[in-house]
Design a protein around this motif. Structure first.
Motif, PDB file in Angstrom:
ATOM      1  N   SER A   1       0.442  27.212  46.445  1.00 61.91           N
ATOM      2  CA  SER A   1       0.748  28.459  45.733  1.00 61.91           C
ATOM      3  C   SER A   1       2.017  28.224  44.908  1.00 61.91           C
ATOM      4  O   SER A   1       2.809  27.330  45.231  1.00 61.91           O
ATOM      5  N   PRO A   2       2.235  29.047  43.862  1.00 68.21           N
ATOM      6  CA  PRO A   2       3.458  28.875  43.054  1.00 68.21           C
ATOM      7  C   PRO A   2       4.709  28.979  43.930  1.00 68.21           C
ATOM      8  O   PRO A   2       5.690  28.283  43.696  1.00 68.21           O
ATOM      9  N   ARG A   3       4.659  29.809  44.967  1.00 68.38           N
ATOM     10  CA  ARG A   3       5.839  29.981  45.825  1.00 68.38           C
ATOM     11  C   ARG A   3       6.104  28.703  46.640  1.00 68.38           C
ATOM     12  O   ARG A   3       7.229  28.224  46.693  1.00 68.38           O
ATOM     13  N   GLU A   4       5.030  28.150  47.244  1.00 64.72           N
ATOM     14  CA  GLU A   4       5.179  26.916  48.046  1.00 64.72           C
ATOM     15  C   GLU A   4       5.713  25.758  47.211  1.00 64.72           C
ATOM     16  O   GLU A   4       6.530  24.968  47.666  1.00 64.72           O
ATOM     17  N   ALA A   5       5.195  25.681  45.976  1.00 64.53           N
ATOM     18  CA  ALA A   5       5.537  24.524  45.133  1.00 64.53           C
ATOM     19  C   ALA A   5       6.692  24.822  44.181  1.00 64.53           C
ATOM     20  O   ALA A   5       6.965  24.039  43.261  1.00 64.53           O
ATOM     21  N   GLN A   6       7.404  25.919  44.442  1.00 61.74           N
ATOM     22  CA  GLN A   6       8.464  26.380  43.542  1.00 61.74           C
ATOM     23  C   GLN A   6       9.470  25.279  43.211  1.00 61.74           C
ATOM     24  O   GLN A   6       9.851  25.076  42.058  1.00 61.74           O
ATOM     25  N   SER A   7       9.887  24.552  44.235  1.00 64.52           N
ATOM     26  CA  SER A   7      10.939  23.555  44.047  1.00 64.52           C
ATOM     27  C   SER A   7      10.435  22.407  43.145  1.00 64.52           C
ATOM     28  O   SER A   7      11.109  22.005  42.188  1.00 64.52           O
ATOM     29  N   PHE A   8       9.220  21.931  43.433  1.00 64.42           N
ATOM     30  CA  PHE A   8       8.681  20.825  42.630  1.00 64.42           C
ATOM     31  C   PHE A   8       8.436  21.281  41.183  1.00 64.42           C
ATOM     32  O   PHE A   8       8.798  20.586  40.226  1.00 64.42           O
ATOM     33  N   ILE A   9       7.870  22.472  41.028  1.00 68.45           N
ATOM     34  CA  ILE A   9       7.591  22.997  39.682  1.00 68.45           C
ATOM     35  C   ILE A   9       8.897  23.106  38.893  1.00 68.45           C
ATOM     36  O   ILE A   9       8.982  22.726  37.722  1.00 68.45           O
ATOM     37  N   SER A  10       9.924  23.578  39.576  1.00 70.35           N
ATOM     38  CA  SER A  10      11.215  23.751  38.913  1.00 70.35           C
ATOM     39  C   SER A  10      11.780  22.399  38.441  1.00 70.35           C
ATOM     40  O   SER A  10      12.334  22.291  37.338  1.00 70.35           O
ATOM     41  N   GLU A  11      11.593  21.341  39.228  1.00 70.08           N
ATOM     42  CA  GLU A  11      12.090  20.021  38.810  1.00 70.08           C
ATOM     43  C   GLU A  11      11.344  19.531  37.569  1.00 70.08           C
ATOM     44  O   GLU A  11      11.944  18.951  36.669  1.00 70.08           O
ATOM     45  N   VAL A  12      10.039  19.777  37.540  1.00 66.04           N
ATOM     46  CA  VAL A  12       9.268  19.357  36.356  1.00 66.04           C
ATOM     47  C   VAL A  12       9.810  20.100  35.120  1.00 66.04           C
ATOM     48  O   VAL A  12       9.953  19.517  34.037  1.00 66.04           O
ATOM     49  N   PHE A  13      10.166  21.366  35.307  1.00 66.52           N
ATOM     50  CA  PHE A  13      10.721  22.142  34.193  1.00 66.52           C
ATOM     51  C   PHE A  13      12.111  21.645  33.776  1.00 66.52           C
ATOM     52  O   PHE A  13      12.505  21.827  32.628  1.00 66.52           O
ATOM     53  N   TRP A  14      12.857  21.020  34.717  1.00 63.08           N
ATOM     54  CA  TRP A  14      14.155  20.430  34.318  1.00 63.08           C
ATOM     55  C   TRP A  14      13.936  19.400  33.213  1.00 63.08           C
ATOM     56  O   TRP A  14      14.709  19.293  32.275  1.00 63.08           O
ATOM     57  N   ARG A  15      12.871  18.616  33.358  1.00 64.28           N
ATOM     58  CA  ARG A  15      12.579  17.590  32.343  1.00 64.28           C
ATOM     59  C   ARG A  15      12.312  18.248  30.976  1.00 64.28           C
ATOM     60  O   ARG A  15      12.851  17.838  29.952  1.00 64.28           O
ATOM     61  N   VAL A  16      11.500  19.320  31.008  1.00 63.06           N
ATOM     62  CA  VAL A  16      11.144  20.004  29.760  1.00 63.06           C
ATOM     63  C   VAL A  16      12.400  20.674  29.177  1.00 63.06           C
ATOM     64  O   VAL A  16      12.629  20.663  27.965  1.00 63.06           O
ATOM     65  N   TYR A  17      13.203  21.243  30.069  1.00 63.01           N
ATOM     66  CA  TYR A  17      14.458  21.907  29.646  1.00 63.01           C
ATOM     67  C   TYR A  17      15.374  20.929  28.917  1.00 63.01           C
ATOM     68  O   TYR A  17      15.874  21.223  27.817  1.00 63.01           O
ATOM     69  N   PHE A  18      15.622  19.761  29.535  1.00 60.14           N
ATOM     70  CA  PHE A  18      16.539  18.799  28.912  1.00 60.14           C
ATOM     71  C   PHE A  18      16.037  18.375  27.525  1.00 60.14           C
ATOM     72  O   PHE A  18      16.809  18.236  26.582  1.00 60.14           O
TER      73      PHE A  18
ATOM     74  N   ALA B   1      20.920  27.186  26.687  1.00 61.52           N
ATOM     75  CA  ALA B   1      22.195  27.065  27.409  1.00 61.52           C
ATOM     76  C   ALA B   1      21.912  26.393  28.747  1.00 61.52           C
ATOM     77  O   ALA B   1      21.409  25.282  28.765  1.00 61.52           O
ATOM     78  N   GLY B   2      22.220  27.057  29.861  1.00 66.04           N
ATOM     79  CA  GLY B   2      21.976  26.448  31.176  1.00 66.04           C
ATOM     80  C   GLY B   2      20.505  26.532  31.577  1.00 66.04           C
ATOM     81  O   GLY B   2      19.711  27.256  30.947  1.00 66.04           O
ATOM     82  N   PHE B   3      20.143  25.827  32.667  1.00 65.72           N
ATOM     83  CA  PHE B   3      18.747  25.791  33.124  1.00 65.72           C
ATOM     84  C   PHE B   3      18.264  27.162  33.597  1.00 65.72           C
ATOM     85  O   PHE B   3      17.078  27.476  33.535  1.00 65.72           O
ATOM     86  N   PHE B   4      19.211  27.995  34.054  1.00 69.74           N
ATOM     87  CA  PHE B   4      18.851  29.270  34.653  1.00 69.74           C
ATOM     88  C   PHE B   4      17.931  30.093  33.747  1.00 69.74           C
ATOM     89  O   PHE B   4      16.960  30.693  34.186  1.00 69.74           O
ATOM     90  N   ARG B   5      18.245  30.088  32.470  1.00 76.03           N
ATOM     91  CA  ARG B   5      17.464  30.849  31.490  1.00 76.03           C
ATOM     92  C   ARG B   5      16.002  30.374  31.462  1.00 76.03           C
ATOM     93  O   ARG B   5      15.083  31.175  31.324  1.00 76.03           O
ATOM     94  N   VAL B   6      15.810  29.054  31.602  1.00 75.97           N
ATOM     95  CA  VAL B   6      14.445  28.509  31.624  1.00 75.97           C
ATOM     96  C   VAL B   6      13.792  28.850  32.957  1.00 75.97           C
ATOM     97  O   VAL B   6      12.617  29.242  33.013  1.00 75.97           O
TER      98      VAL B   6
ATOM     99  N   GLU C   1       7.622  31.503  35.539  1.00 76.63           N
ATOM    100  CA  GLU C   1       6.421  32.269  35.899  1.00 76.63           C
ATOM    101  C   GLU C   1       5.719  32.824  34.656  1.00 76.63           C
ATOM    102  O   GLU C   1       4.514  32.611  34.484  1.00 76.63           O
ATOM    103  N   PRO C   2       6.471  33.522  33.757  1.00 74.71           N
ATOM    104  CA  PRO C   2       5.782  34.012  32.552  1.00 74.71           C
ATOM    105  C   PRO C   2       5.153  32.893  31.723  1.00 74.71           C
ATOM    106  O   PRO C   2       4.046  33.064  31.203  1.00 74.71           O
ATOM    107  N   ILE C   3       5.820  31.750  31.631  1.00 73.72           N
ATOM    108  CA  ILE C   3       5.251  30.662  30.810  1.00 73.72           C
ATOM    109  C   ILE C   3       3.960  30.140  31.443  1.00 73.72           C
ATOM    110  O   ILE C   3       2.948  29.952  30.765  1.00 73.72           O
ATOM    111  N   LEU C   4       3.984  29.945  32.768  1.00 66.15           N
ATOM    112  CA  LEU C   4       2.766  29.457  33.431  1.00 66.15           C
ATOM    113  C   LEU C   4       1.633  30.471  33.217  1.00 66.15           C
ATOM    114  O   LEU C   4       0.488  30.088  32.939  1.00 66.15           O
ATOM    115  N   GLY C   5       1.974  31.771  33.285  1.00 65.88           N
ATOM    116  CA  GLY C   5       0.959  32.810  33.083  1.00 65.88           C
ATOM    117  C   GLY C   5       0.427  32.790  31.659  1.00 65.88           C
ATOM    118  O   GLY C   5      -0.784  32.762  31.429  1.00 65.88           O
ATOM    119  N   GLU C   6       1.370  32.752  30.701  1.00 66.46           N
ATOM    120  CA  GLU C   6       0.995  32.798  29.270  1.00 66.46           C
ATOM    121  C   GLU C   6       0.095  31.614  28.901  1.00 66.46           C
ATOM    122  O   GLU C   6      -0.848  31.751  28.133  1.00 66.46           O
TER     123      GLU C   6
END
Ligand SMILES: Cc1cc2nc3c(=O)[nH]c(=O)nc-3n(C[C@H](O)[C@H](O)[C@H](O)COP(=O)(O)OP(=O)(O)OC[C@H]3O[C@@H](n4cnc5c(N)ncnc54)[C@H](O)[C@@H]3O)c2cc1C
Length: 423
Positions: free
Chosen positions: A74-91, A394-399, A404-409
């Motif tokens: 579920s998105p909640r279970e995999a939250q940490s891993f998903i967030s790391e993948v987004f760090w790459r996209v963020y940078f 700016a910081g990662f927080f904004r991303v 969630e909205p991006i995955l939905g969209e």
């Protein structure tokens, strides 16, 4: 670890890791258990995916990894891993809006190397650091591991960069260059910005201080026991820089219209986009052109594992595309002429995966720009980057708030994992 630079191996590695991408990843990702493991071909770091070299090379896409993850968790279970993948996209998106950071890195790196040339003390300190003979056991282990294996665990990268900057007091640009030359996943955005983050240049005033007790705790499961790190600095004063890096607006290509590739065209595969499947092409190319430029990561010699992975990735991508589309392949070498390759094949158009800020863009743009001016290039950019990069201001927080909205969209729900994923 089997680092074969093919899409097939990326999917195999992903399939093996996926059962751990949920809560287990969140609990254990900070541990660096070393490169040696008991499972043949998988190395010793089952707690992390080690997918970064394949992701960097574009043999597998972030969207595919997210889709496959959400098929099993579920998105909640995999939250940490998903967030790391987004760090790459963020940078990637952050650097795209401040390309002067990359330009400035290249300039200050050249200046740091020049300073070292004239200073025997600095030269010795640099050679000890990169040769793994500083006397700080943990640091020396990672320096050797990096050169030999072309990969370091994320926590080790943080500790290493911190010790380099604050304990050894070496220029951060030289450390970032050492990483770029040896990491299989060496990436202009993730690497430059992570070094700047550790040094206090990315998030103004916030630095990362490596501590011996933290290193011992998170390396405790290494076969040879925890790594020792004596004599580390006990404070980390933020670095400063003279140049300010203003943000420039993004100018991104839109989604590709099918008619844009209706005529015969050549597909260009490069260091950051070595496979056609993540590109989701609307039509088959008539020619595949491969351009690999790993030697341009640095003015100094690039390590064998990194260079071989990058070249091998483009070669395997060309082979797969040649087979899938039954078309010819041609190498565009560093001293080659792209125009001549296209003329020989009688092809006007080139579909080029977007070239993010970094050495691949620096290397390929001089020949691509005139073709782009003539309207002969169709730029390909994935939806995930197009949706995420505008938030990477700016910081990662904004991303993070937008995940969630991006995955939905984009409809990334787990219903469409890579079609060729085994199991
Ligand atoms: C000083 C320093 C330099 C770095 N240089 C690079 C680099 O050149 N190339 C690179 O890809 N990553 C770099 N990273 C980020 C991170 O260390 C690696 O992406 C990660 O260790 C790769 O291992 P993994 O695939 O097992 O990651 P996992 O933990 O399995 O994460 C999955 C994926 O998410 C992405 N990811 C995870 N953590 C980060 C992060 N902190 N920043 C950005 N993306 C992340 C990667 O694509 C990774 O493959 C650097 C980090 C530091 C502290």
């Amino acid at each position: 670890m089997d680092w074969t630079p093919t899409r097939e191996r990326a999917l195999d590695r992903l399939a093996r890791f996926l059962p751990r991408a949920g809560g287990k990843y969140a609990e254990s990702r900070g541990y660096d258990d070393g490169p040696v493991g008991t499972s043949p071909g998988e190395g010793g770091r089952a707690n992390v995916s080690q997918l970064s070299p394949w992701l960097h090379a574009g043999l597998i896409g972030e969207t595919e990894v997210l889709e496959a993850t959400l098929r099993q968790h579920s998105p909640r279970e995999a939250q940490s891993f998903i967030s790391e993948v987004f760090w790459r996209v963020y940078f990637k998106g952050w650097l795209e809006q401040r390309p002067s950071v990359w330009e400035s890195f290249r300039e200050t790196r050249a200046a740091a190397f020049a300073r070292m040339e004239g200073n025997a003390g600095l030269r010795t300190a640099y050679q000890e650091a990169t040769g793994g003979s500083t006397g700080i056991a943990a640091f020396d282990t990672w320096a050797r591991e990096l050169v030999e294996h072309g990969y370091l665990h994320n926590h080790a990268r943080m500790w290493f960069a911190s010790i380099w900057i604050f304990s050894l007091k070496l220029d951060w640009e030289l450390g970032a260059d050492f990483f770029l030359r040896h990491l299989r996943d060496g990436d202009a955005a993730s690497n430059t910005l992570s070094w700047r983050w550790v040094g206090g240049l990315h998030t103004a005033g916030k630095t990362y201080l490596a501590r011996a007790d933290n290193i011992a705790r998170y390396t405790a499961h290494r076969p040879s026991g925890p790594l020792a790190a004596d004599g580390l600095a006990d404070e980390a004063e933020p670095l400063t820089e003279a140049r300010e890096h203003g943000r420039q607006p993004l100018d991104l290509p839109g989604p590709i219209a099918p008619e844009a590739l209706a005529e015969p065209y050549a597909l260009l595969l490069h260091d950051e986009a070595a496979h056609h499947i993540p590109l989701a092409l609307p039509a088959a190319p008539s020619l595949v052109i491969g351009a690999a430029r790993p030697e341009l990561r640095s003015p100094h010699e690039v390590g064998g594992p990194a260079a071989q992975f990058a070249r091998g990735a483009v070669a395997s991508g060309m082979e797969d595309a040649g087979r899938a589309f039954e078309c010819e392949g041609a190498w565009w070498e560093a001293d080659g002429d792209l125009g001549a390759i296209l003329d020989r094949a009688g092809i006007e158009r080139v579909a080029c995966p977007y070239l993010p800020t970094g050495w691949t863009r620096d290397a390929l743009m001089p020949q691509l720009a005139p073709l782009a001016d003539d309207g002969r290039i169709v730029w390909l950019l994935g939806d995930l980057a197009r949706s995420t990069w505008p938030h990477a201001r700016a910081g990662f927080f904004r991303v993070k708030k937008q995940i969630e909205p991006i995955l939905g969209e984009l409809g990334i729900t787990g219903a469409n994992p890579p079609a060729d994923l085994p199991g």
